[in-house]
Write a protein that holds these residues in place. Structure first.
Motif, short mmCIF file in Angstrom:
data_model
loop_
_atom_site.label_atom_id
_atom_site.label_comp_id
_atom_site.label_asym_id
_atom_site.label_seq_id
_atom_site.Cartn_x
_atom_site.Cartn_y
_atom_site.Cartn_z
N LEU A 2 94.98 39.72 32.94
CA LEU A 2 94.53 38.35 33.07
C LEU A 2 93.14 38.15 32.48
O LEU A 2 92.81 37.06 32.02
N GLY A 3 92.33 39.22 32.46
CA GLY A 3 90.98 39.10 31.93
C GLY A 3 90.87 39.43 30.46
O GLY A 3 89.77 39.41 29.91
N GLU A 12 102.07 44.38 21.07
CA GLU A 12 101.98 44.19 22.52
C GLU A 12 103.18 43.40 23.03
O GLU A 12 103.80 43.74 24.04
N LEU A 13 103.53 42.33 22.30
CA LEU A 13 104.68 41.51 22.68
C LEU A 13 105.97 42.31 22.58
O LEU A 13 106.82 42.26 23.48
N MET A 205 102.22 39.79 31.57
CA MET A 205 101.14 39.91 30.59
C MET A 205 99.98 38.98 30.94
O MET A 205 98.88 39.13 30.40
N GLY A 206 100.24 38.00 31.81
CA GLY A 206 99.21 37.04 32.16
C GLY A 206 98.89 36.08 31.03
O GLY A 206 97.73 35.70 30.83
N ALA A 257 100.88 34.35 38.97
CA ALA A 257 100.38 35.64 39.41
C ALA A 257 101.56 36.53 39.81
O ALA A 257 102.51 36.08 40.43
N THR A 258 101.50 37.80 39.43
CA THR A 258 102.55 38.75 39.79
C THR A 258 101.94 39.93 40.54
O THR A 258 100.74 40.21 40.43
N ARG A 259 102.78 40.59 41.30
CA ARG A 259 102.31 41.77 42.03
C ARG A 259 102.05 42.91 41.05
O ARG A 259 102.73 43.06 40.05
#
Length: 260
Positions: A2-3, A12-13, A205-206, A257-259
């Motif tokens: 996320l950051g 990456e995809l 991936m956020g 948001a995911t765990r």
């Protein structure tokens, strides 16, 4: 992630999609050898698509239905070759599909482009022209299509400009370029399954998802999956005397948001 402030890369995809589909035997990441089958799936899936039929301009032509279908298919093959060839052949994006569990053939396909990739670079265009030729509206076949088909195709250039405008402040996103399911496989949940797959990828991936759609019913469907409508635009070919217009909905989904 996320950051992470870096743009999403093709690598990456690709890794994220491969990991997601590997647990489902019905889903498959496509390779260059699948290019023709992928293009045929899109061409058939978009036979009655508002964007495809708008460009071809066959509705007002005095042609029998079989001839119209033949010409629309040819138009669709060319348009989808132009936009999706860089994704699969030049490795500028990721394509994955869903298979018919009986025949093993592709029933639907989705193509994706990471915002760190460009699919309209000089060599992408050059190699596509060499491999696929020009769209029929720029050849002697133009007479078979609507009088303004070339201008209608050109008015679609507004879409990448709009995408650039809306996404300029979003550092990381995935563009859902194409999503299609063949007519014989509609109503089986295949499109929804592919869509849920990329939603899961994006959430892990956020990153955001961006797409355009050309029907109000699709807009409602995407709302159900968490997309918001950024803008509704109306496109028209320059000097199109028929006054034909195409409405497009530009849509964005932010990651959930995911765990860990």
């Amino acid at each position: 992630m996320l950051g992470n402030s870096k743009k999403v890369t093709q690598k990456e995809l690709a890794e994220a999609v491969q990991k997601s589909v590997s647990s489902d035997s019905q889903l498959v990441v496509l390779e260059p050898k699948d290019y023709n089958e992928m293009t045929d799936v899109f061409a058939e899936a978009f036979l009655e698509d508002p964007l495809a039929t708008f460009v071809a301009g066959l509705s007002g032509r005095s042609l029998d239905e079989n001839k119209k279908k033949e010409l629309q298919l040819k138009c669709n093959v060319m348009m989808n070759a132009w936009i999706n060839r860089p994704v699969l052949i030049r490795n500028k994006g990721v394509a994955f599909g869903i298979q018919d569990q009986t025949s093993g053939s592709l029933a639907g396909v989705m193509t994706l482009v990471a915002n760190g990739s460009k699919t309209e670079a000089f060599f992408d265009i050059l190699t596509t022209v060499i491999a696929c030729g020009l769209p029929p509206f720029y050849t002697k076949e133009k007479e078979n299509y609507g009088a303004h088909a070339d201008k209608r195709l050109e008015c679609l250039n507004a879409l990448p400009k709009k995408k650039k405008k809306w996404m300029k402040d979003i550092k990381r996103y995935i563009y859902i370029q194409s999503l299609g399911v063949t007519s014989e496989h509609r109503g089986k949940g295949f499109g929804g399954k592919m869509l849920r797959t990329i939603l899961g990828v994006a959430d892990k991936m956020g990153v955001c998802l961006y797409l355009e759609t050309e029907s109000e019913s699709n807009e409602a469907l995407y709302h159900h999956f968490g997309f918001e409508t950024l803008e509704t635009i109306v496109l028209q070919g320059k000097n199109d005397s028929t006054n034909a217009k195409l409405t497009m909905w530009l849509m964005l989904r932010r990651p959930k948001a995911t765990r860990a």
